[in-house]
Design an enzyme around this catalytic site. Sequence first.
Site, PDB file in Angstrom:
ATOM      1  N   TRP A   1      -2.933  16.666 -15.532  1.00 46.27           N
ATOM      2  CA  TRP A   1      -2.145  17.135 -14.382  1.00 46.27           C
ATOM      3  C   TRP A   1      -2.444  16.256 -13.165  1.00 46.27           C
ATOM      4  CZ3 TRP A   1      -3.379  18.891  -9.503  1.00 46.27           C
ATOM      5  CH2 TRP A   1      -2.347  19.490  -8.782  1.00 46.27           C
ATOM      6  N   HIS A   2      -3.683  15.840 -13.032  1.00 48.32           N
ATOM      7  CA  HIS A   2      -4.041  15.032 -11.865  1.00 48.32           C
ATOM      8  C   HIS A   2      -3.487  13.620 -11.941  1.00 48.32           C
ATOM      9  CE1 HIS A   2      -6.924  18.251 -10.934  1.00 48.32           C
ATOM     10  NE2 HIS A   2      -6.858  17.788  -9.699  1.00 48.32           N
ATOM     11  N   GLY A   3      -3.303  13.097 -13.126  1.00 51.36           N
ATOM     12  CA  GLY A   3      -2.768  11.745 -13.204  1.00 51.36           C
ATOM     13  C   GLY A   3      -2.567  11.302 -14.635  1.00 51.36           C
TER      14      GLY A   3
END
Lengths: 514, 348
Positions: free
Chosen positions: A324-326
């Site tokens: 989700w963060h990257g």
Amino acid sequence: MLFNSWQFIFVFLPVTLVVFFCIPKQMRFARKLWLCATSLFFYSFWKVEYLPLLVVSILLNYGLAEWINRWRARSSVRWVLVGGVTVNLLLLGYYKYTNFILGVFGQVASVDMGHFDIILPLAISFFTFTQIGYLVDVARDPKLHYGFLDYSLFVVFFPHLIAGPIVRHWEIIPQYADRDIHPNRDDLGAGTAMFLMGLFKKVLLADTVAVYANAIYGAADQGVTLSCYDAWFGTVAYAMQIYFDFSGYSDMAIGLARMFGIRFPGNFASPYRADSIGEFWKRWHMSLTRFLREYVYIPLGGNRQGHRRQIINILITFLLSGLWHGAGWTFVIWGLLHGVYQVVALEWRSFTKRIGWEPGNLYYKGACVFLTFVAVLFTWVFFRCSNLHTAVGVLHSMLGGDGLTMSVATVNPNGHMASFLSAVGIKFVPDTVGAPGYTRGFWIVAVLLGIIWLLPNTQQWLSVYRPLLDEDRHPSRRHLPLNAVTGLLLGIGLFFIVRTYYTVVASPFLYFNF
Amino acid sequence: MRTSRYFLPSVLAGFLLAFVVYFGLIYWQLGAATPNTYWCFDMHRRKLATAESISGPKLLIVGGSGALFGIKARHIQEKTGIPTVNLGTHAALGSDYILRLAERVAKPRDTVLLVMEYEAYTQGYDNLSRWADSIYVEFLMSRDTDYFRSLPLKEQLQLSMILPLRGLGTRLSAKWVPLPNEGRQIFSRYSVYDAKNVDDLGDLCGHTVDKRPNGLRKLSTCNVLAHGISSDASGFKDIVRFCKWAKQHQVRVLATFPNVAHMPAYDRPKCAQVIQMLCEFYAEHDIPIVGTAQENMLPADDFFDTYYHLTEEAAVARTDRLIKRLTPFLSTNSMNLEMRSGLWNGGK
């Protein structure tokens, strides 16, 4: 438009607030419409081309939710829900993961899969998760129904639209309807104080320490071998930067909402004071943790299907958190590392329970806080580096792979301190980074660590004004009275924030990238 | 607990109070002579006095520190017989200020050789707040308040915000009790920022290889050459304005490229595009170009501390090359031809 830009502080926010409160409180519809319109303007100020994407996403999700509500008795509801969630994830996946997936396939098949020029729409991860949560809740709860305007405002309300907190409909939408919102000094006062304190954290603290983190990690990205000291110093500086950047953003978002009479849930509660990784995640990006727990970990079975399954569920949840963060292997490893830490902590707890040891003294707790902090530092290396190769290089330096080395720029090599350091085995190597003012940087980081570990956080300072929707789990005895003296000091501080606009370009929040 | 009714008004009051006090202090310290601005101040004073004292046609070398470090006016004067003054100064002063220095002393039949650093094309009067740094602001407020006051109020406010807080106390006390010798800095060993190392023709002296600070450090790459420049960058406008002024005052303008440390990035097409754009710009305004950009891209070993600062030895060699290129432009025939064609008096 950034929360820390002058356009936002001196034009957008005052105009939005004044018009909002000028609309008679009986005209709730007009007030909500105004907030929706200004929020969409706020979003499109960044890139108007992506506004249709946001609008279509809202229409699609609201339409699906209505369909589920109307045809709840049909067996196809489940498939509509699955379809809706899938469409949301596909949209997110297209923008965020296409090139990553192509790269992975390319590596596996040893062919060049090409590269698409896809610009990640701002906030897509946040508004997608907010709406997936809503769809799932509608399918679960037959009584759940909101008007289109309420729903739209819940999704686009500008304080949380860009980088959270990831709010839940039942926390926010009833506040639009039930509250007799009018300009009052408690909401405006607490909101202003919270916003300004967040602004100070971002502009004065995060952006100041970012100079050191960027210089050191920038050098690492260019293939420079860091000294052991530089690697540690850069990583701690980055830990400070992301802490004050994200907590500053969260404070500003919560403060902005409060100015309009809306309370947001907490998103940040001194995570570096956590004495375990589990506790860290209860304090860092709390709204994301809550989302993943409620919509991923628990539906996967949580801890209800045996110990082994629980471990797998933890690892899957943290893997998704990383993704989700990257879109990149560094984020995958960052997430998995947190998952592994969590599993180790789980095993440690069961072990101490088994042998009947319940350590609870202050030294033990202090050691746990320190250990958790250091463990988190290692994960930030993956989070910050642009690729795995660089991350491994930084870790190699941190672990003393080239010996305990220190750059000559750090300490005067002819001074007493250098003699002492040489005596304890530290080798001096040429400066490879060229970071400005190491000594100043050292003291800045030391002061920031002091603020983090010794002073109350923003919610605690303002706890008597109930800045959050939920009760503060970590109350403090000290608080900041919102009186004339505090106002004067905050006003003077605001002037110096404005002054920085002329010396540095306002930098975006780190979480805007996600 | 309730928020005090005085809280929100006092936030506003605090902001206004800080605003008033800050600008009051800024206004108070205007004209305070500070040590770190003495170098530019004294250098300009002597260069302008020398240029003013020359009665016949002269050559003025105009640019930033690239010209100061890299060109020897004395050599040019000795070899061509034309009185020459090096007006090279701190590049941080921006293109408008640097060109206005020349305007103060250029007379009809004088020749100005522009040696603008590549960054100067982006550092125009139009976008002061984008590039102006503390050195520039402190210099204007300390040593050239007339220029500072001539700026529009908006620019004055913007520049006031850039003035570093560090040293504000020193500046305020210097205003109260002026520093001795106009704030002259005393250096215990050789420094290029010691005003005594600039001679009366404006040449920097003594920056030899053996005096290089901490040996030759890794030089950075010029961003403009590596990444390109927009054709409407604000520095171009200042040069156009200067050229108009020069034509009106019968001052001839020539241009050359600054000496810069060669980097691999300059072998890429982007750099060639920048050079081509500059050539086209000067051609459009009928300004002859002396030499080429490539011949002034020199090995890093020739540089003193930054990528524009040549050592004294390299500066002598660079000046010799420049003289060869410059001589045809300085011949009487060439000047007369240009005068007759109207290039010096506004006729394009």
